[in-house]
Enzyme design. Structure first.
Site, short mmCIF file in Angstrom:
data_model
loop_
_atom_site.label_atom_id
_atom_site.label_comp_id
_atom_site.label_asym_id
_atom_site.label_seq_id
_atom_site.Cartn_x
_atom_site.Cartn_y
_atom_site.Cartn_z
N ARG A 153 -6.96 -15.20 12.84
CA ARG A 153 -6.57 -14.15 13.78
C ARG A 153 -7.10 -14.34 15.22
O ARG A 153 -7.94 -13.59 15.69
CB ARG A 153 -6.99 -12.79 13.24
CG ARG A 153 -6.29 -12.45 11.97
CD ARG A 153 -6.65 -11.10 11.43
NE ARG A 153 -5.96 -10.01 12.07
CZ ARG A 153 -6.01 -8.76 11.63
NH1 ARG A 153 -6.74 -8.44 10.60
NH2 ARG A 153 -5.34 -7.81 12.25
N VAL A 204 3.15 -13.42 8.04
CA VAL A 204 2.44 -12.98 9.25
C VAL A 204 1.00 -13.50 9.28
O VAL A 204 0.54 -13.99 10.31
CB VAL A 204 2.48 -11.44 9.38
CG1 VAL A 204 1.71 -10.98 10.61
CG2 VAL A 204 3.92 -10.94 9.42
N ARG A 208 -11.83 2.60 6.14
CA ARG A 208 -11.42 2.22 7.50
C ARG A 208 -10.02 2.74 7.81
O ARG A 208 -9.73 3.02 8.98
CB ARG A 208 -11.41 0.68 7.63
CG ARG A 208 -12.79 0.06 7.68
CD ARG A 208 -12.69 -1.40 8.08
NE ARG A 208 -11.67 -1.54 9.11
CZ ARG A 208 -10.77 -2.50 9.16
NH1 ARG A 208 -10.75 -3.44 8.26
NH2 ARG A 208 -9.88 -2.53 10.13
N LYS A 243 -3.33 5.13 11.88
CA LYS A 243 -4.48 4.36 12.34
C LYS A 243 -4.08 3.41 13.47
O LYS A 243 -4.74 3.35 14.50
CB LYS A 243 -5.06 3.53 11.18
CG LYS A 243 -6.10 2.52 11.62
CD LYS A 243 -6.68 1.73 10.47
CE LYS A 243 -5.96 0.44 10.18
NZ LYS A 243 -6.20 -0.64 11.17
N ASN A 244 -2.99 2.67 13.27
CA ASN A 244 -2.64 1.64 14.24
C ASN A 244 -2.06 2.21 15.53
O ASN A 244 -1.79 1.47 16.48
CB ASN A 244 -1.69 0.61 13.64
CG ASN A 244 -2.41 -0.31 12.66
OD1 ASN A 244 -3.64 -0.26 12.55
ND2 ASN A 244 -1.66 -1.15 11.98
N ASP A 297 1.47 -5.07 6.18
CA ASP A 297 0.52 -4.06 5.71
C ASP A 297 0.96 -3.36 4.43
O ASP A 297 0.21 -2.55 3.89
CB ASP A 297 0.24 -3.03 6.82
CG ASP A 297 -0.65 -3.59 7.92
OD1 ASP A 297 -1.21 -4.69 7.73
OD2 ASP A 297 -0.79 -2.93 8.97
N CYS A 334 -11.76 -13.21 9.96
CA CYS A 334 -11.82 -12.04 9.09
C CYS A 334 -11.24 -12.43 7.76
O CYS A 334 -10.74 -13.55 7.60
CB CYS A 334 -11.12 -10.84 9.70
SG CYS A 334 -9.37 -10.84 9.50
C1 UD1 Z 1 -1.83 -5.47 13.91
C2 UD1 Z 1 -2.24 -4.33 13.01
C3 UD1 Z 1 -2.39 -4.82 11.58
C4 UD1 Z 1 -1.12 -5.56 11.13
C5 UD1 Z 1 -0.70 -6.62 12.13
C6 UD1 Z 1 0.65 -7.23 11.81
C7 UD1 Z 1 -3.48 -2.88 14.51
C8 UD1 Z 1 -4.78 -2.32 14.92
N1 UD1 Z 1 -3.49 -3.79 13.50
O1 UD1 Z 1 -2.89 -6.44 13.89
O2 UD1 Z 1 -2.63 -3.69 10.74
O3 UD1 Z 1 -1.35 -6.16 9.88
O4 UD1 Z 1 -0.62 -6.04 13.45
O5 UD1 Z 1 1.61 -6.24 11.72
O6 UD1 Z 1 -2.45 -2.52 15.04
N2 UD1 Z 1 -1.86 -14.22 16.74
C9 UD1 Z 1 -2.15 -15.35 17.47
N3 UD1 Z 1 -2.68 -15.22 18.72
C10 UD1 Z 1 -2.93 -14.01 19.29
C11 UD1 Z 1 -2.61 -12.85 18.55
C12 UD1 Z 1 -2.08 -12.99 17.28
O7 UD1 Z 1 -1.97 -16.46 16.99
O8 UD1 Z 1 -3.41 -13.96 20.42
C13 UD1 Z 1 -1.27 -14.32 15.37
C14 UD1 Z 1 -2.17 -13.77 14.28
O9 UD1 Z 1 -3.12 -14.70 13.85
C15 UD1 Z 1 -1.16 -13.42 13.20
C16 UD1 Z 1 0.06 -13.00 14.00
O10 UD1 Z 1 -0.13 -13.49 15.31
O11 UD1 Z 1 -0.86 -14.52 12.43
C17 UD1 Z 1 0.30 -11.51 14.09
O12 UD1 Z 1 -0.90 -10.86 14.41
P1 UD1 Z 1 -0.96 -9.54 15.31
O13 UD1 Z 1 0.37 -8.89 15.37
O14 UD1 Z 1 -1.63 -9.88 16.58
O15 UD1 Z 1 -1.94 -8.63 14.44
P2 UD1 Z 1 -2.94 -7.57 15.03
O16 UD1 Z 1 -2.40 -7.03 16.28
O17 UD1 Z 1 -4.32 -8.11 15.00
#
Ligand code: UD1
Length: 425
Positions: free
Chosen positions: A128, A334, A404, A28-29, A312, A123
């Site tokens: 996030r 995380v 999903r 998925k990711n 995950d 969410c």
């Molecule tokens: C992706 C995965 C999700 C997984 C996560 C962590 C996809 C579609 N989803 O989610 O399944 O659980 O990685 O491995 O690939 N953050 C910020 N600012 C930002 C972006 C992120 O503060 O601009 C923080 C988030 O709140 C979180 C951390 O960084 O605490 C990691 O999040 P991130 O790696 O961005 O998760 P996703 O990419 O949304």
């Protein structure tokens, strides 16, 4: 998604050791960023090994609304022709149901100089934010305003930049990586995510003609070019789906083999399985676990970005610890609020205490079936694992969360001998 579908439930009768083998679906990711990356091409693309998931349907709807032509064949190959695009807008109604919609921001901006993408909002698992996506694109010369709930971005042509991410973000890295492929000059992304799905995206982009090096390390170097062409690309197998089925085998005392998968993407998880007393065997593209009827031993885990233990898989190991011998400790680093499954597991008799971001459990030999509610994707997986070892029936409500991210879950579990069925409404 229709009302009926969102009301359906899974009914699981626990107690049987799972036995057998199954094939991993595409990740998925990985497929979500790769579908977004098709926006960068100036020719049609074919994406293979696409999992049958609601998030894929949502992404196709999102691209379709922009004018992109998509054709799916019976083997789930998707042909994408991005040349018919006429709108550069990702509406709230779609982004709200799938945060990964943010992945169209970088490609739209890089290829068409404009994008309007709804802010994802909160969410179930925490706030996030997407501030790092925005900051990185600004560093590449984009003008970005956040107004009326939308990210409105413009750029003549993006320019290469030296970006050091404040924290490791998976989709943030992917957005900037995609944007950089068509920027003028070289982009360096430091503290980049090293997840296998980032590597898969980079491989796909390189197949389209991009010049990316360093994928899988924390420094990505992208030499921007003027155009990207089409490609035919097979999506990486899903490591989280793989590990979830392996745990389903182990938690029930059974034996399960997952084929068509990538053991090298699961090292931290397989090590924890071994620590839990699970016998693990691997080949080049398969993994087998054998619990030989034994009870697992409780483990200590700390989630962190790849190659450490993935967030995950946290919820599924909380379920394992709930029935394991001894005291387990799982710390989530995380996401700030990713323990919604714990209160549902309590309803099944689990003894788990939350202290800050750590779940401390005293394993009990058997859980009991109960009505429970899925709150997010991986939480749902942990409830299903718990249900498989519970006495009696467990009814899992709100399973649209599981659809999903898990391809044909009841067929796959039934193939291993689980008693599981879906009710309408
Ligand atoms: C992706 C995965 C999700 C997984 C996560 C962590 C996809 C579609 N989803 O989610 O399944 O659980 O990685 O491995 O690939 N953050 C910020 N600012 C930002 C972006 C992120 O503060 O601009 C923080 C988030 O709140 C979180 C951390 O960084 O605490 C990691 O999040 P991130 O790696 O961005 O998760 P996703 O990419 O949304």
């Amino acid at each position: 998604m229709g009302n009926n579908e969102s009301m359906s439930k899974l009914i699981i009768s626990g107690g049987l050791p799972l036995q057998g083998e199954l094939r991993a679906s595409g990740a998925k990711n990985a497929v979500l960023p790769i579908l977004a990356a098709t926006l960068l091409a100036d020719a049609p693309m074919t994406i293979g090994n696409v999992p049958h998931l609601q998030d894929v349907t949502t992404t196709m709807e999102l691209l379709g609304q922009m004018g992109v032509e998509l054709v799916v064949d019976e083997r789930m190959n998707i042909q994408v022709d991005p040349r018919t695009i006429h709108t550069f807008h990702a509406p709230y109604e779609l982004v709200r149901t799938m945060r990964a919609s943010i992945l169209v921001l970088g490609p739209l901006l890089a290829r068409f100089g404009q994008a309007e993408v709804s802010l994802p909002g909160g969410c179930a698992i925490g706030s996030r934010p997407v501030n790092l996506h925005i900051k990185g694109l600004e560093a590449m010369g984009a003008t970005i305003k956040v107004e009326n709930g939308y990210i409105r971005a413009r750029a003549e042509r993006l320019k290469g930049a030296h970006i050091a991410l404040d924290l490791v973000t998976v989709t943030g890295t992917e957005n900037l990586l995609m944007a950089a492929t068509l920027a003028r000059g070289t982009t360096i992304i430091e503290n980049a995510a090293r997840e296998p799905e980032v590597v898969d995206l980079a491989d796909c982009l390189n197949a389209m003609g991009a010049r990316i090096s360093g994928a899988g390390t924390d420094t990505l170097v992208i030499e921007g070019i003027d155009r990207l062409g089409g490609a035919n690309y097979q999506v990486l197998p899903d490591r989280i789906e793989t590990a979830t089925y392996l745990l389903a085998g182990a938690i029930t005392g059974g034996r399960v083999k997952v084929k068509g998968t990538r053991p090298d993407t699961l090292e931290a998880v397989l090590l924890k399985m071994e620590e839990a007393g699970i016998r693990v065997n691997t080949g080049p593209d398969w993994i087998e676990v054998d619990m030989a009827g034994n009870r697992p031993k409780a483990v200590r885990i700390r989630t962190a970005p790849y190659p450490a233990f993935p967030t995950d898989m946290q919820a599924q190991f909380v379920a394992l610890n709930a029935v394991a011998e001894g005291v387990g400790m799982i710390t989530e680093t995380v996401f700030e609020n990713r323990f919604m499954h714990v209160q549902e597991l309590h309803r099944m008799g689990a003894q788990i205490e939350l202290e800050g971001n750590t779940a401390i459990s005293i394993g009990i030999p058997r859980l009991t079936g109960a009505p429970v509610m899925a709150t997010d994707l991986r939480a749902s997986a942990s409830l299903i694992l718990a249900a498989l070892v519970a006495d009696g029936d467990t009814v899992v409500d709100r399973i649209y969360h599981i659809d999903r991210g898990y391809d044909c879950i009841e067929e796959k579990l039934a193939q291993l001998g689980a008693r599981i069925r879906r009710t309408p409404g």
